[in-house]
Design a protein around this motif. Structure first.
Motif, PDB file in Angstrom:
ATOM      1  N   MET A   1       0.864  -1.143  -0.033  1.00 56.49           N
ATOM      2  CA  MET A   1       0.094   0.092   0.031  1.00 56.49           C
ATOM      3  C   MET A   1       0.709   1.175   0.050  1.00 56.49           C
ATOM      4  N   ASP A   2       0.426   2.290  -1.218  1.00 59.51           N
ATOM      5  CA  ASP A   2       1.503   3.627  -0.824  1.00 59.51           C
ATOM      6  C   ASP A   2       0.501   4.412  -0.291  1.00 59.51           C
ATOM      7  N   LYS A   3       1.068   5.317   0.574  1.00 57.36           N
ATOM      8  CA  LYS A   3       0.692   6.434   1.539  1.00 57.36           C
ATOM      9  C   LYS A   3       1.125   7.653   0.903  1.00 57.36           C
ATOM     10  N   PHE A   4       0.337   8.741   0.321  1.00 51.30           N
ATOM     11  CA  PHE A   4       0.942   9.685  -0.581  1.00 51.30           C
ATOM     12  C   PHE A   4      -0.115  10.921   0.103  1.00 51.30           C
ATOM     13  N   ASN A   5       0.540  12.174   0.365  1.00 51.59           N
ATOM     14  CA  ASN A   5      -0.316  13.253   0.724  1.00 51.59           C
ATOM     15  C   ASN A   5      -0.627  13.986  -0.530  1.00 51.59           C
ATOM     16  N   CYS A   6      -0.005  13.571  -1.564  1.00 53.35           N
ATOM     17  CA  CYS A   6      -0.085  14.555  -2.618  1.00 53.35           C
ATOM     18  C   CYS A   6      -0.225  13.910  -3.986  1.00 53.35           C
ATOM     19  N   THR A   7      -1.343  13.815  -4.678  1.00 49.65           N
ATOM     20  CA  THR A   7      -1.581  13.226  -5.950  1.00 49.65           C
ATOM     21  C   THR A   7      -0.437  13.107  -7.024  1.00 49.65           C
ATOM     22  N   SER A   8       0.136  14.334  -6.997  1.00 47.57           N
ATOM     23  CA  SER A   8       1.302  14.556  -8.146  1.00 47.57           C
ATOM     24  C   SER A   8       2.506  13.359  -7.943  1.00 47.57           C
ATOM     25  N   ARG A   9       2.578  12.806  -6.967  1.00 45.33           N
ATOM     26  CA  ARG A   9       3.584  11.750  -6.654  1.00 45.33           C
ATOM     27  C   ARG A   9       3.207  10.505  -7.015  1.00 45.33           C
ATOM     28  N   LEU A  10       1.919  10.225  -7.524  1.00 50.75           N
ATOM     29  CA  LEU A  10       1.508   8.950  -7.973  1.00 50.75           C
ATOM     30  C   LEU A  10       1.801   8.859  -9.442  1.00 50.75           C
ATOM     31  N   SER A  11       2.835   7.740  -9.828  1.00 45.55           N
ATOM     32  CA  SER A  11       2.996   7.884 -11.047  1.00 45.55           C
ATOM     33  C   SER A  11       2.184   6.732 -11.702  1.00 45.55           C
ATOM     34  N   ARG A  12       1.778   6.841 -12.988  1.00 44.32           N
ATOM     35  CA  ARG A  12       0.792   5.975 -13.749  1.00 44.32           C
ATOM     36  C   ARG A  12      -0.184   5.331 -12.810  1.00 44.32           C
ATOM     37  N   ILE A  13      -1.119   6.293 -12.480  1.00 41.11           N
ATOM     38  CA  ILE A  13      -2.367   6.005 -11.529  1.00 41.11           C
ATOM     39  C   ILE A  13      -3.151   4.989 -12.596  1.00 41.11           C
ATOM     40  N   SER A  14      -3.208   4.917 -13.619  1.00 40.08           N
ATOM     41  CA  SER A  14      -3.922   4.138 -14.666  1.00 40.08           C
ATOM     42  C   SER A  14      -3.325   2.634 -14.374  1.00 40.08           C
ATOM     43  N   GLU A  15      -2.227   2.528 -13.712  1.00 42.53           N
ATOM     44  CA  GLU A  15      -2.034   1.053 -13.346  1.00 42.53           C
ATOM     45  C   GLU A  15      -2.236   0.464 -11.986  1.00 42.53           C
ATOM     46  N   LYS A  16      -2.837   1.511 -11.196  1.00 43.68           N
ATOM     47  CA  LYS A  16      -2.908   1.115  -9.761  1.00 43.68           C
ATOM     48  C   LYS A  16      -4.292   0.628  -9.550  1.00 43.68           C
ATOM     49  N   VAL A  17      -4.365  -0.363  -8.461  1.00 45.47           N
ATOM     50  CA  VAL A  17      -5.703  -0.543  -8.089  1.00 45.47           C
ATOM     51  C   VAL A  17      -5.943   0.171  -6.645  1.00 45.47           C
ATOM     52  N   VAL A  18      -7.086   0.977  -6.899  1.00 43.64           N
ATOM     53  CA  VAL A  18      -7.486   1.798  -5.764  1.00 43.64           C
ATOM     54  C   VAL A  18      -8.741   1.140  -4.791  1.00 43.64           C
ATOM     55  N   LEU A  19      -8.571   0.953  -3.681  1.00 41.56           N
ATOM     56  CA  LEU A  19      -9.738   0.395  -2.797  1.00 41.56           C
ATOM     57  C   LEU A  19     -10.227   1.939  -2.439  1.00 41.56           C
ATOM     58  N   CYS A  20     -11.611   2.080  -2.657  1.00 43.58           N
ATOM     59  CA  CYS A  20     -12.399   3.218  -2.081  1.00 43.58           C
ATOM     60  C   CYS A  20     -13.935   2.763  -2.171  1.00 43.58           C
ATOM     61  N   GLN A  21     -14.483   3.606  -1.174  1.00 42.76           N
ATOM     62  CA  GLN A  21     -15.913   3.617  -0.798  1.00 42.76           C
ATOM     63  C   GLN A  21     -16.778   4.471  -1.915  1.00 42.76           C
ATOM     64  N   SER A  22     -17.528   3.585  -2.720  1.00 45.63           N
ATOM     65  CA  SER A  22     -18.217   4.530  -3.767  1.00 45.63           C
ATOM     66  C   SER A  22     -19.540   4.940  -3.356  1.00 45.63           C
ATOM     67  N   ASP A  23     -20.370   5.431  -4.094  1.00 46.46           N
ATOM     68  CA  ASP A  23     -21.652   5.990  -3.696  1.00 46.46           C
ATOM     69  C   ASP A  23     -22.537   4.602  -3.386  1.00 46.46           C
ATOM     70  N   THR A  24     -22.149   3.646  -3.450  1.00 43.44           N
ATOM     71  CA  THR A  24     -22.866   2.307  -3.213  1.00 43.44           C
ATOM     72  C   THR A  24     -22.261   1.489  -2.381  1.00 43.44           C
ATOM     73  N   THR A  25     -21.319   0.967  -2.648  1.00 40.26           N
ATOM     74  CA  THR A  25     -20.433  -0.038  -1.846  1.00 40.26           C
ATOM     75  C   THR A  25     -19.090   0.209  -1.884  1.00 40.26           C
ATOM     76  N   VAL A  26     -18.253  -0.586  -1.187  1.00 40.90           N
ATOM     77  CA  VAL A  26     -16.682  -0.492  -1.183  1.00 40.90           C
ATOM     78  C   VAL A  26     -16.137  -1.026  -2.187  1.00 40.90           C
ATOM     79  N   GLY A  27     -15.504  -0.653  -3.226  1.00 39.48           N
ATOM     80  CA  GLY A  27     -14.906  -1.389  -4.480  1.00 39.48           C
ATOM     81  C   GLY A  27     -13.332  -1.231  -4.920  1.00 39.48           C
TER      82      GLY A  27
END
Length: 155
Positions: A1-27
């Motif tokens: 798991m990566d912990k960043f305070n700034c999104t500009s440090r995230l390289s190639r976000i398209s390759e990452k898998v993000v765990l987050c709460q959506s408007d319906t359920t966690v995904g």
């Protein structure tokens, strides 16, 4: 798991898998369908729901929507749609923070192993990035699913 305070440090976000709460359920969310398939142990023949930022992006990148359903699609809340065997949602006020602000679409799936319930330890192990607000991550009901063709809409 990566912990960043700034999104500009995230390289190639398209390759990452993000765990987050959506408007319906966690995904899990990602632009990389193969990574999501590996995490979920899912057959390659079963596709994922594509989440679009807004209706403009859907019209540009997604399937062609029959004119008579565009207004109901625009007003839809917690709903997913299938048009010509392509599943999608419009989530314009997403809880996904600023990570997805420059990405016009991403794949989404529930955060669990196929056929099982939400398990936080499993999800944290598989995700590259975790987005969590003060309410935490919780399993809620999934979105309603509608199949649309030129003539009718079926739940």
């Amino acid at each position: 798991m990566d912990k960043f305070n700034c999104t500009s440090r995230l390289s190639r976000i398209s390759e990452k898998v993000v765990l987050c709460q959506s408007d319906t359920t966690v995904g899990f969310s990602s632009q990389n369908a193969k990574k999501l398939q590996e995490i979920k142990n899912r057959k390659p023949s079963k596709s994922f729901i594509k989440i679009f930022k807004d209706l403009k992006k859907l019209n540009k990148l997604g399937p062609r929507i029959p004119e008579k359903f565009k207004n109901s699609l625009r007003r839809a809340n917690k709903s997913s749609f299938i048009v010509k065997n392509i599943a999608f949602r419009i989530a314009n006020n997403s809880i996904n923070s600023q990570i997805f602000r420059d990405i016009s679409w991403h794949y989404s799936t529930s955060a669990n192993e196929t056929g099982k319930n939400f398990n936080r330890e499993f999800c944290e192990e598989k995700a590259d990035i975790i987005i969590e607000n003060k309410d935490g991550l919780r399993e809620l009901s999934s979105s309603s699913l509608f199949k649309i063709n030129q003539i009718k809409r079926k739940k």
